[in-house]
Design a protein around this motif. Structure first.
Motif, PDB file in Angstrom:
ATOM      1  N   UNK A 108      50.026   6.698 -59.047  1.00 42.71           N
ATOM      2  CA  UNK A 108      49.541   6.181 -57.744  1.00 42.71           C
ATOM      3  C   UNK A 108      48.290   6.389 -57.513  1.00 42.71           C
ATOM      4  N   UNK A 109      47.641   5.195 -57.207  1.00 43.81           N
ATOM      5  CA  UNK A 109      46.457   5.349 -56.447  1.00 43.81           C
ATOM      6  C   UNK A 109      46.273   4.988 -55.102  1.00 43.81           C
ATOM      7  N   UNK A 110      45.852   6.040 -54.246  1.00 46.52           N
ATOM      8  CA  UNK A 110      45.860   5.557 -52.898  1.00 46.52           C
ATOM      9  C   UNK A 110      44.412   5.623 -52.238  1.00 46.52           C
ATOM     10  N   UNK A 111      44.082   4.468 -51.517  1.00 45.06           N
ATOM     11  CA  UNK A 111      42.805   4.266 -51.001  1.00 45.06           C
ATOM     12  C   UNK A 111      42.904   4.402 -49.305  1.00 45.06           C
ATOM     13  N   UNK A 112      42.485   5.631 -49.153  1.00 44.24           N
ATOM     14  CA  UNK A 112      42.494   6.421 -47.933  1.00 44.24           C
ATOM     15  C   UNK A 112      40.985   6.415 -47.335  1.00 44.24           C
ATOM     16  N   UNK A 113      39.969   6.451 -47.994  1.00 43.23           N
ATOM     17  CA  UNK A 113      38.584   6.787 -47.615  1.00 43.23           C
ATOM     18  C   UNK A 113      38.158   5.720 -46.507  1.00 43.23           C
ATOM     19  N   UNK A 114      37.418   6.194 -45.649  1.00 42.83           N
ATOM     20  CA  UNK A 114      36.932   5.165 -44.719  1.00 42.83           C
ATOM     21  C   UNK A 114      35.544   5.699 -44.098  1.00 42.83           C
ATOM     22  N   UNK A 115      34.822   4.846 -43.827  1.00 40.65           N
ATOM     23  CA  UNK A 115      33.484   5.306 -43.317  1.00 40.65           C
ATOM     24  C   UNK A 115      32.856   4.367 -42.160  1.00 40.65           C
ATOM     25  N   UNK A 116      33.183   4.530 -40.968  1.00 38.02           N
ATOM     26  CA  UNK A 116      32.769   3.753 -39.716  1.00 38.02           C
ATOM     27  C   UNK A 116      31.379   4.053 -39.602  1.00 38.02           C
ATOM     28  N   UNK A 117      30.652   2.743 -39.420  1.00 36.64           N
ATOM     29  CA  UNK A 117      29.158   2.986 -38.866  1.00 36.64           C
ATOM     30  C   UNK A 117      29.035   2.310 -37.786  1.00 36.64           C
ATOM     31  N   UNK A 118      28.167   3.074 -36.814  1.00 31.78           N
ATOM     32  CA  UNK A 118      28.006   2.384 -35.453  1.00 31.78           C
ATOM     33  C   UNK A 118      26.907   1.237 -35.658  1.00 31.78           C
ATOM     34  N   UNK A 119      25.997   1.291 -36.451  1.00 28.35           N
ATOM     35  CA  UNK A 119      25.098   0.166 -37.051  1.00 28.35           C
ATOM     36  C   UNK A 119      25.399  -0.592 -38.035  1.00 28.35           C
ATOM     37  N   UNK A 120      24.936  -1.740 -38.103  1.00 31.20           N
ATOM     38  CA  UNK A 120      25.064  -2.681 -39.364  1.00 31.20           C
ATOM     39  C   UNK A 120      24.064  -1.998 -40.302  1.00 31.20           C
ATOM     40  N   UNK A 121      24.973  -1.774 -41.355  1.00 31.00           N
ATOM     41  CA  UNK A 121      24.017  -0.965 -42.561  1.00 31.00           C
ATOM     42  C   UNK A 121      24.404  -1.558 -43.912  1.00 31.00           C
ATOM     43  N   UNK A 122      23.191  -1.798 -44.785  1.00 29.51           N
ATOM     44  CA  UNK A 122      23.477  -2.371 -46.349  1.00 29.51           C
ATOM     45  C   UNK A 122      23.518  -1.057 -47.226  1.00 29.51           C
ATOM     46  N   UNK A 123      24.304  -1.083 -48.001  1.00 31.91           N
ATOM     47  CA  UNK A 123      24.433  -0.281 -49.142  1.00 31.91           C
ATOM     48  C   UNK A 123      23.261  -0.469 -50.357  1.00 31.91           C
ATOM     49  N   UNK A 124      23.072   0.444 -51.080  1.00 31.12           N
ATOM     50  CA  UNK A 124      22.153   0.221 -52.335  1.00 31.12           C
ATOM     51  C   UNK A 124      22.387  -1.000 -53.109  1.00 31.12           C
ATOM     52  N   UNK A 125      23.863  -1.582 -53.116  1.00 33.40           N
ATOM     53  CA  UNK A 125      23.961  -2.680 -53.529  1.00 33.40           C
ATOM     54  C   UNK A 125      23.977  -4.109 -52.856  1.00 33.40           C
ATOM     55  N   UNK A 126      23.323  -3.651 -51.531  1.00 33.76           N
ATOM     56  CA  UNK A 126      23.136  -4.909 -50.480  1.00 33.76           C
ATOM     57  C   UNK A 126      24.588  -5.348 -50.087  1.00 33.76           C
ATOM     58  N   UNK A 127      25.531  -4.392 -49.933  1.00 32.82           N
ATOM     59  CA  UNK A 127      26.910  -4.770 -49.129  1.00 32.82           C
ATOM     60  C   UNK A 127      26.898  -4.018 -47.805  1.00 32.82           C
ATOM     61  N   UNK A 128      27.669  -4.808 -47.057  1.00 32.65           N
ATOM     62  CA  UNK A 128      27.852  -4.058 -45.560  1.00 32.65           C
ATOM     63  C   UNK A 128      28.666  -2.650 -45.700  1.00 32.65           C
ATOM     64  N   UNK A 129      28.289  -1.529 -45.333  1.00 31.35           N
ATOM     65  CA  UNK A 129      28.765  -0.477 -45.638  1.00 31.35           C
ATOM     66  C   UNK A 129      30.286  -0.154 -45.489  1.00 31.35           C
ATOM     67  N   UNK A 130      30.885  -0.492 -44.105  1.00 25.47           N
ATOM     68  CA  UNK A 130      32.090  -0.493 -43.981  1.00 25.47           C
ATOM     69  C   UNK A 130      33.057  -1.095 -44.994  1.00 25.47           C
ATOM     70  N   UNK A 131      32.626  -2.328 -44.978  1.00 20.81           N
ATOM     71  CA  UNK A 131      33.402  -3.032 -46.187  1.00 20.81           C
ATOM     72  C   UNK A 131      33.469  -2.766 -47.658  1.00 20.81           C
ATOM     73  N   UNK A 132      31.957  -2.039 -47.851  1.00 23.89           N
ATOM     74  CA  UNK A 132      32.000  -1.686 -49.189  1.00 23.89           C
ATOM     75  C   UNK A 132      32.793  -0.424 -49.433  1.00 23.89           C
TER      76      UNK A 132
END
Length: 323
Positions: A108-132
């Motif tokens: 079983x693989x459970x995807x539970x992690x979540x990170x809400x960000x108040x402001x629009x942020x891009x990750x090192x891969x240039x992805x929007x953080x919440x969706x990443x």
């Protein structure tokens, strides 16, 4: 499609006890396992019976705290910490390589992690953080661990991938396939993006089940409204107040029926181990029972699910297959 005694008040420990025989001998990986979170509670109760529980986090010190806390409750539990930062595709690949080297299969693989960000942020891969964190990282992790999951299959057991979604998905308009990768900085709103991510989770469970053709089953769920670390973060308070989760005083709204952490973690365990769910691939659960009728049309549309899958493959630059 579930144990008749399960309800909104059921705890994760109670669900695990019911399915103890099914959990026994299984290997589970769950993301987002910080203490005082529902992922931690799910990992804790599963550890009592499972052969192996892999807990993940991007902060090794907090990961060690979680490991120690579980071991305190269940000294003989087999807990294996895994450093994983879902904001980084490199980190996802490194973590997946580590898991792939385990001698055990993954049930079983459970995807539970979540990170809400108040402001629009891009990750090192240039992805929007919440969706990443909530969609793209989990998609890549699932792809890279597919062989580990397939290795757990038997004539009587189908491996599972569980996505912790939210009833909040229905409050949005669904996912904008044009802004999955980077979001829209001009229109960004934390809870609006939250709704998109949680819609993506439900769609991913549906499409994973369809594309695997019975080899791996995906499920999504609403854990319930619960006070965790996310609700208590100072930088997200304003957005949560606007959404009605917190009152003007910053405290949890009295207009909402809140669950305890053990109650909110219950549906995670139910989605992972309820045997009757084998006949319901792609199902959405609420209060430990199948409630696919409560999934909004925009989050259960098979055409949208297929398109999101293709879009996400394009973002990671790899096709996902089950061979």
């Amino acid at each position: 499609m579930s144990h008749p005694a399960f309800s909104a008040a059921t705890t994760a420990e109670e669900v695990a006890s019911v399915f103890a025989d099914r959990i026994q001998g299984k290997n589970v990986l769950i993301t987002g396992t910080s203490i005082n979170g529902i992922g931690f509670e799910a990992a804790r109760v599963l550890a009592k019976y499972a052969n192996l529980v892999v807990i993940t986090g991007y902060n090794s010190e907090r990961l060690k705290l979680s490991q120690d806390a579980i071991k305190k409750d269940f000294p003989t539990a087999n807990i294996r910490p895994l450093t994983l930062d879902l904001r980084s595709l490199t980190s996802v690949r490194e973590a997946a390589a580590e898991v792939s080297a385990y001698h055990e299969p993954l049930h079983v693989l459970i995807h539970n992690a979540y990170a809400a960000t108040a402001e629009h942020q891009l990750t090192e891969d240039k992805l929007e953080s919440q969706m990443a964190v909530g969609q793209i990282g989990p998609f890549l992790l699932t792809k890279l661990l597919a062989l580990k999951l397939l290795a757990a299959a038997t004539g009587s057991y189908i491996p599972r991938v569980v996505y912790v979604s939210s009833m909040g998905h229905a409050l949005g308009a669904g996912i904008d396939l044009n802004t999955v990768e980077k979001g829209d900085p001009e229109k960004y709103a934390m809870m609006g993006r939250h709704c998109e991510v949680k819609s993506a989770n439900i769609l991913s469970a549906i499409e994973l089940s369809k594309r695997s053709k019975g080899k791996i089953n995906g499920y999504s769920l609403h854990p319930g409204a619960v006070v965790t670390n996310i609700v208590q973060k100072e930088d997200t308070k304003e957005a949560l107040q606007e959404f009605g989760l917190l009152g003007p005083d910053g405290l949890p709204s009295t207009k909402i029926e809140w669950k305890t952490i053990p109650q909110a973690a219950a549906t995670i365990v139910a989605a992972a181990f309820t045997p009757e769910l084998d006949a319901k691939p792609g199902a959405y659960l609420v209060d430990c029972v199948v409630a696919s009728n409560k999934s909004a049309p925009h989050s259960s549309d098979p055409e949208t699910a297929a398109k999101l899958w293709t879009v996400t493959e394009g973002i990671i630059g790899e096709e996902f297959d089950f061979e």
